[in-house]
Design an enzyme around this catalytic site. Structure first.
Site, PDB file in Angstrom:
ATOM      1  N   CYS A 145       4.134   1.962  11.020  1.00  0.00           N
ATOM      2  CA  CYS A 145       3.725   0.991   9.997  1.00  0.00           C
ATOM      3  C   CYS A 145       3.653  -0.347  10.717  1.00  0.00           C
ATOM      4  CB  CYS A 145       4.754   0.934   8.864  1.00  0.00           C
ATOM      5  SG  CYS A 145       4.476  -0.458   7.723  1.00  0.00           S
ATOM      6  N   THR A 146       2.539  -1.040  10.572  1.00  0.00           N
ATOM      7  CA  THR A 146       2.368  -2.275  11.348  1.00  0.00           C
ATOM      8  C   THR A 146       3.367  -3.363  10.930  1.00  0.00           C
ATOM      9  OG1 THR A 146       0.548  -2.943   9.870  1.00  0.00           O
ATOM     10  CG2 THR A 146      -0.043  -1.831  11.924  1.00  0.00           C
ATOM     11  N   CYS A 161      -3.459  -1.150   9.707  1.00  0.00           N
ATOM     12  CA  CYS A 161      -2.472  -0.632   8.758  1.00  0.00           C
ATOM     13  C   CYS A 161      -2.396   0.879   8.935  1.00  0.00           C
ATOM     14  CB  CYS A 161      -2.943  -0.983   7.344  1.00  0.00           C
ATOM     15  SG  CYS A 161      -1.993  -0.182   6.048  1.00  0.00           S
ATOM     16  N   TYR A 194       0.831  -1.212   0.000  1.00  0.00           N
ATOM     17  CA  TYR A 194       0.000   0.000   0.000  1.00  0.00           C
ATOM     18  C   TYR A 194       0.866   1.265   0.000  1.00  0.00           C
ATOM     19  CZ  TYR A 194      -4.280  -2.589   1.465  1.00  0.00           C
ATOM     20  OH  TYR A 194      -5.372  -3.412   1.550  1.00  0.00           O
ATOM     21  N   GLY A 195       2.033   1.131   0.617  1.00  0.00           N
ATOM     22  CA  GLY A 195       2.835   2.315   0.929  1.00  0.00           C
ATOM     23  C   GLY A 195       3.317   3.134  -0.245  1.00  0.00           C
TER      24      GLY A 195
HETATM   25  N1  DGL Z   1       1.200  -2.462   7.045  1.00  0.00           N
HETATM   26  C1  DGL Z   1       1.014  -1.250   6.376  1.00  0.00           C
HETATM   27  C2  DGL Z   1       1.154  -0.047   7.281  1.00  0.00           C
HETATM   28  O1  DGL Z   1       0.948  -0.184   8.470  1.00  0.00           O
HETATM   29  C3  DGL Z   1       1.538  -0.967   5.005  1.00  0.00           C
HETATM   30  C4  DGL Z   1       2.558  -1.775   4.334  1.00  0.00           C
HETATM   31  C5  DGL Z   1       2.424  -1.613   2.824  1.00  0.00           C
HETATM   32  O2  DGL Z   1       1.555  -2.288   2.276  1.00  0.00           O
HETATM   33  O3  DGL Z   1       3.146  -0.792   2.247  1.00  0.00           O
HETATM   34  O4  DGL Z   1       1.434   1.038   6.855  1.00  0.00           O
END
Ligand code: DGL
Length: 236
Positions: free
Chosen positions: A172-173, A68, A35-36
């Site tokens: 970020c988790t 997230c 997602y980042g």
């Molecule tokens: N686990 C996600 C977060 O806490 C994002 C990681 C990703 O997909 O880039 O931001």
């Protein structure tokens, strides 16, 4: 719980340790990982798709945990407007804890999208709060990179910094999986927001049925290896 990958497992574990007897569904949106590095428009569409999926698969939803930081930063305000009848719990960086600990600079380690997010800048406003993107780190963790390479990458990003800091907040988790590496490299206090998420969930669901507390993992793209990795991380 919703995340792009294994980051949500750190939140899921904390919630299961804190809240008794709920049934959990963990939507792992591996089809859209990471997602980042996505823009706001894509992340809002993705968030909407995940919520629609949760709504379809769960018949009595107490709440949806956005496990997230990136999706929380970019999409939670939009989700709350779009679905006023759903209770959303976001994952926020534990900046408050860090400010109680130190009066100096605080390094908040995030994805690229979170570091640029207006919501985070507005919420955690102050010159001493330094958002720093570690753009490759979530992917390295997701793909089980070697600890030595992860350490090297974190050190490389840190070497570019032009300020000192007293403590670190993991925003970020995924990064929570390598909290020990941050602690070892910097020898500083490292905070994460997972306990805050879990107590928020406990306050919403209260005490429920003591007997059922399973986690159903739903991948948005079939991947046997990912499923095994998640089961191992969750101890199920
Ligand atoms: N686990 C996600 C977060 O806490 C994002 C990681 C990703 O997909 O880039 O931001």
């Amino acid at each position: 719980m919703i995340d792009s990958g294994i980051g949500g497992a750190t939140v899921c574990k904390q919630i299961r340790q804190t809240v008794n007897g709920c049934d959990y569904m963990y939507i792992v949106d591996n089809a859209n990982f990471p997602y980042g590095n996505k823009d706001k428009k894509d992340l809002i569409r993705i968030a909407n798709d995940c919520v629609e999926l949760a709504n379809k698969l769960c018949n009595s939803l107490a709440c949806i945990v956005i496990a997230c930081n990136t999706l929380t930063a970019i999409a939670i305000d939009w989700l709350r407007q779009r679905y006023p009848y759903i209770t959303f719990v976001g994952t926020e960086p534990a900046v408050k804890q860090a400010t109680e600990y130190s009066a100096g600079n605080i390094l908040v380690a995030t994805t690229y999208a979170s570091a640029r997010s207006d919501r985070l800048k507005k919420r955690f406003d102050g010159e001493f709060i330094k958002f720093v993107a570690f753009p490759e780190l979530a992917s390295m963790i997701e793909n089980d990179a070697h600890e030595k390479d992860i350490s090297q990458y974190i050190e490389n990003v840190a070497n570019e910094l032009t300020f000192n800091f007293d403590c670190i907040v993991l925003g970020c988790t995924h990064f929570v999986h390598v909290k020990h590496i941050f602690e070892r490299i910097f020898v500083k206090q490292v905070f994460d927001g997972n306990k805050g998420v879990a107590s928020r969930v406990r306050s919403i669901v209260g005490k429920c049925n003591e007997w059922s507390c399973g986690v159903e993992i739903v991948l948005t793209k079939p991947d046997e290896y990912k499923l095994l990795q998640l089961q191992r991380l969750l101890g199920i």
